[in-house]
Motif scaffolding. Structure first.
Motif, PDB file in Angstrom:
ATOM      1  N   LEU A 169       0.792  -1.246  -0.064  1.00 34.21           N
ATOM      2  CA  LEU A 169       0.026  -0.081  -0.035  1.00 34.21           C
ATOM      3  C   LEU A 169       0.875   1.348  -0.062  1.00 34.21           C
ATOM      4  O   LEU A 169       0.265   2.178  -0.358  1.00 34.21           O
ATOM      5  N   ASP A 170       2.093   1.205   0.435  1.00 33.86           N
ATOM      6  CA  ASP A 170       2.846   2.303   0.490  1.00 33.86           C
ATOM      7  C   ASP A 170       3.769   2.403  -0.545  1.00 33.86           C
ATOM      8  O   ASP A 170       4.851   3.281  -0.522  1.00 33.86           O
ATOM      9  N   ALA A 171       3.609   1.713  -1.809  1.00 32.54           N
ATOM     10  CA  ALA A 171       4.573   1.843  -2.819  1.00 32.54           C
ATOM     11  C   ALA A 171       4.070   2.675  -3.880  1.00 32.54           C
ATOM     12  O   ALA A 171       2.754   2.462  -4.364  1.00 32.54           O
ATOM     13  N   GLY A 172       4.713   3.233  -4.817  1.00 35.03           N
ATOM     14  CA  GLY A 172       4.453   3.770  -5.999  1.00 35.03           C
ATOM     15  C   GLY A 172       4.600   3.020  -6.956  1.00 35.03           C
ATOM     16  O   GLY A 172       5.172   1.866  -6.935  1.00 35.03           O
ATOM     17  N   PHE A 173       3.975   3.186  -8.250  1.00 31.40           N
ATOM     18  CA  PHE A 173       3.888   2.258  -9.211  1.00 31.40           C
ATOM     19  C   PHE A 173       5.353   2.246 -10.261  1.00 31.40           C
ATOM     20  O   PHE A 173       5.565   3.381 -10.644  1.00 31.40           O
ATOM     21  N   ASN A 174       5.788   1.230 -10.328  1.00 27.74           N
ATOM     22  CA  ASN A 174       7.214   1.341 -11.058  1.00 27.74           C
ATOM     23  C   ASN A 174       7.009   0.079 -11.877  1.00 27.74           C
ATOM     24  O   ASN A 174       7.201  -1.082 -11.226  1.00 27.74           O
ATOM     25  N   GLN A 175       7.457   0.095 -13.127  1.00 28.08           N
ATOM     26  CA  GLN A 175       7.180  -0.926 -13.940  1.00 28.08           C
ATOM     27  C   GLN A 175       8.137  -2.322 -13.535  1.00 28.08           C
ATOM     28  O   GLN A 175       7.672  -3.554 -13.577  1.00 28.08           O
ATOM     29  N   SER A 176       9.325  -2.001 -12.917  1.00 31.61           N
ATOM     30  CA  SER A 176      10.201  -2.975 -12.375  1.00 31.61           C
ATOM     31  C   SER A 176       9.879  -3.723 -11.068  1.00 31.61           C
ATOM     32  O   SER A 176      10.214  -4.634 -10.792  1.00 31.61           O
ATOM     33  N   ASP A 177       8.860  -2.976 -10.300  1.00 27.24           N
ATOM     34  CA  ASP A 177       8.097  -3.439  -9.306  1.00 27.24           C
ATOM     35  C   ASP A 177       7.056  -4.487  -9.533  1.00 27.24           C
ATOM     36  O   ASP A 177       6.235  -4.905  -8.474  1.00 27.24           O
ATOM     37  N   PHE A 178       6.539  -5.072 -10.704  1.00 28.24           N
ATOM     38  CA  PHE A 178       5.577  -5.983 -10.957  1.00 28.24           C
ATOM     39  C   PHE A 178       6.131  -7.165 -11.289  1.00 28.24           C
ATOM     40  O   PHE A 178       7.106  -7.573 -11.840  1.00 28.24           O
ATOM     41  N   VAL A 179       5.427  -8.290 -10.598  1.00 25.31           N
ATOM     42  CA  VAL A 179       5.460  -9.565 -11.000  1.00 25.31           C
ATOM     43  C   VAL A 179       4.341  -9.947 -11.556  1.00 25.31           C
ATOM     44  O   VAL A 179       2.932  -9.825 -11.291  1.00 25.31           O
ATOM     45  N   ILE A 180       4.335 -10.631 -12.774  1.00 27.84           N
ATOM     46  CA  ILE A 180       3.144 -11.148 -13.573  1.00 27.84           C
ATOM     47  C   ILE A 180       2.887 -12.712 -13.496  1.00 27.84           C
ATOM     48  O   ILE A 180       3.772 -13.364 -13.550  1.00 27.84           O
ATOM     49  N   MET A 181       1.816 -12.868 -12.950  1.00 24.92           N
ATOM     50  CA  MET A 181       1.386 -14.103 -12.928  1.00 24.92           C
ATOM     51  C   MET A 181       0.188 -14.463 -13.790  1.00 24.92           C
ATOM     52  O   MET A 181      -0.546 -13.836 -13.923  1.00 24.92           O
ATOM     53  N   SER A 182       0.265 -15.541 -14.497  1.00 28.27           N
ATOM     54  CA  SER A 182      -0.774 -15.963 -15.534  1.00 28.27           C
ATOM     55  C   SER A 182      -1.912 -16.323 -14.943  1.00 28.27           C
ATOM     56  O   SER A 182      -1.963 -16.857 -13.729  1.00 28.27           O
ATOM     57  N   VAL A 183      -3.034 -16.459 -15.508  1.00 31.23           N
ATOM     58  CA  VAL A 183      -4.367 -16.925 -15.084  1.00 31.23           C
ATOM     59  C   VAL A 183      -4.343 -18.612 -14.469  1.00 31.23           C
ATOM     60  O   VAL A 183      -4.796 -18.491 -13.826  1.00 31.23           O
ATOM     61  N   ASP A 184      -3.619 -19.401 -15.416  1.00 30.86           N
ATOM     62  CA  ASP A 184      -3.643 -20.553 -15.374  1.00 30.86           C
ATOM     63  C   ASP A 184      -2.746 -20.919 -13.918  1.00 30.86           C
ATOM     64  O   ASP A 184      -3.009 -21.703 -13.238  1.00 30.86           O
ATOM     65  N   GLU A 185      -1.928 -19.967 -13.850  1.00 29.76           N
ATOM     66  CA  GLU A 185      -1.112 -20.065 -12.579  1.00 29.76           C
ATOM     67  C   GLU A 185      -1.949 -19.851 -11.280  1.00 29.76           C
ATOM     68  O   GLU A 185      -1.847 -20.319 -10.294  1.00 29.76           O
ATOM     69  N   TYR A 186      -2.426 -18.670 -11.522  1.00 31.86           N
ATOM     70  CA  TYR A 186      -3.777 -18.387 -10.482  1.00 31.86           C
ATOM     71  C   TYR A 186      -4.779 -19.457 -10.139  1.00 31.86           C
ATOM     72  O   TYR A 186      -4.899 -19.633  -8.922  1.00 31.86           O
ATOM     73  N   GLU A 187      -4.896 -20.119 -10.953  1.00 34.52           N
ATOM     74  CA  GLU A 187      -6.106 -21.235 -11.065  1.00 34.52           C
ATOM     75  C   GLU A 187      -5.341 -22.302 -10.147  1.00 34.52           C
ATOM     76  O   GLU A 187      -6.160 -23.034  -9.374  1.00 34.52           O
ATOM     77  N   SER A 188      -4.323 -22.797 -10.449  1.00 33.45           N
ATOM     78  CA  SER A 188      -3.420 -23.686  -9.758  1.00 33.45           C
ATOM     79  C   SER A 188      -3.448 -23.671  -8.281  1.00 33.45           C
ATOM     80  O   SER A 188      -3.616 -24.142  -7.352  1.00 33.45           O
ATOM     81  N   ILE A 189      -3.095 -22.156  -8.102  1.00 31.42           N
ATOM     82  CA  ILE A 189      -2.904 -21.837  -6.604  1.00 31.42           C
ATOM     83  C   ILE A 189      -4.491 -21.877  -6.039  1.00 31.42           C
ATOM     84  O   ILE A 189      -4.465 -22.250  -4.899  1.00 31.42           O
ATOM     85  N   ARG A 190      -5.375 -21.406  -6.729  1.00 32.01           N
ATOM     86  CA  ARG A 190      -6.928 -21.465  -6.170  1.00 32.01           C
ATOM     87  C   ARG A 190      -7.418 -22.980  -6.005  1.00 32.01           C
ATOM     88  O   ARG A 190      -7.816 -23.188  -4.936  1.00 32.01           O
ATOM     89  N   LEU A 191      -7.053 -23.757  -6.937  1.00 33.27           N
ATOM     90  CA  LEU A 191      -7.572 -25.051  -6.640  1.00 33.27           C
ATOM     91  C   LEU A 191      -6.714 -25.838  -5.719  1.00 33.27           C
ATOM     92  O   LEU A 191      -7.196 -26.626  -4.527  1.00 33.27           O
TER      93      LEU A 191
END
Length: 128
Positions: free
Chosen positions: A22-44
């Motif tokens: 919550l206390d950070a600004g948006f910087n492109q190098s501060d992003f980790v991209i997770m794919s939707v299928d990776e999200y689904e595996s975590i969810r299941l």
């Protein structure tokens, strides 16, 4: 010529696709991209408590693919939490569940979320 990737079945897209400090600004190098299928595996596996074999059956992929996808997703979650990076969920090779398969057991698709729909997807009238 490589074999085309098989789309992984996903029951629902995440309600939010961006998480982070919550206390950070948006910087492109501060992003980790997770794919939707990776999200689904975590969810299941973590939320629905499926085994990797059950997850593989649900997503219509091999168990070894689930294991690799799940490990990649866990690594991305850890990187986001430990290093204070934003986690964005987007992209990947997936197809949304249509909700009409009898094998759908996750409860995430429309057919299993809404008790007011019957098998032919028409609304039932109740006297409540």
């Amino acid at each position: 010529m490589p074999r085309p990737r098989k789309g992984r079945r996903v029951c629902c897209l995440p309600g939010s696709n961006l998480f982070g400090p919550l206390d950070a600004g948006f910087n492109q190098s501060d992003f980790v991209i997770m794919s939707v299928d990776e999200y689904e595996s975590i969810r299941l596996i973590d939320l629905q408590e499926f085994t990797q074999e059950e997850c593989a059956e649900q997503m219509h992929i091999a168990r070894t693919t689930v294991q690799r996808t799940y490990n990649d997703a866990r690594k991305k979650l850890a990187e986001s939490l430990v290093n204070g990076k934003f986690l964005r969920i987007e992209g990947g090779d997936y197809e949304l569940c249509n909700g009409i398969e009898k094998t759908c057991a996750c409860g995430g698709c429309r057919k299993h979320r809404c008790d007011n729909f019957n098998n032919d997807n028409t609304r039932q009238i109740t006297d409540d």
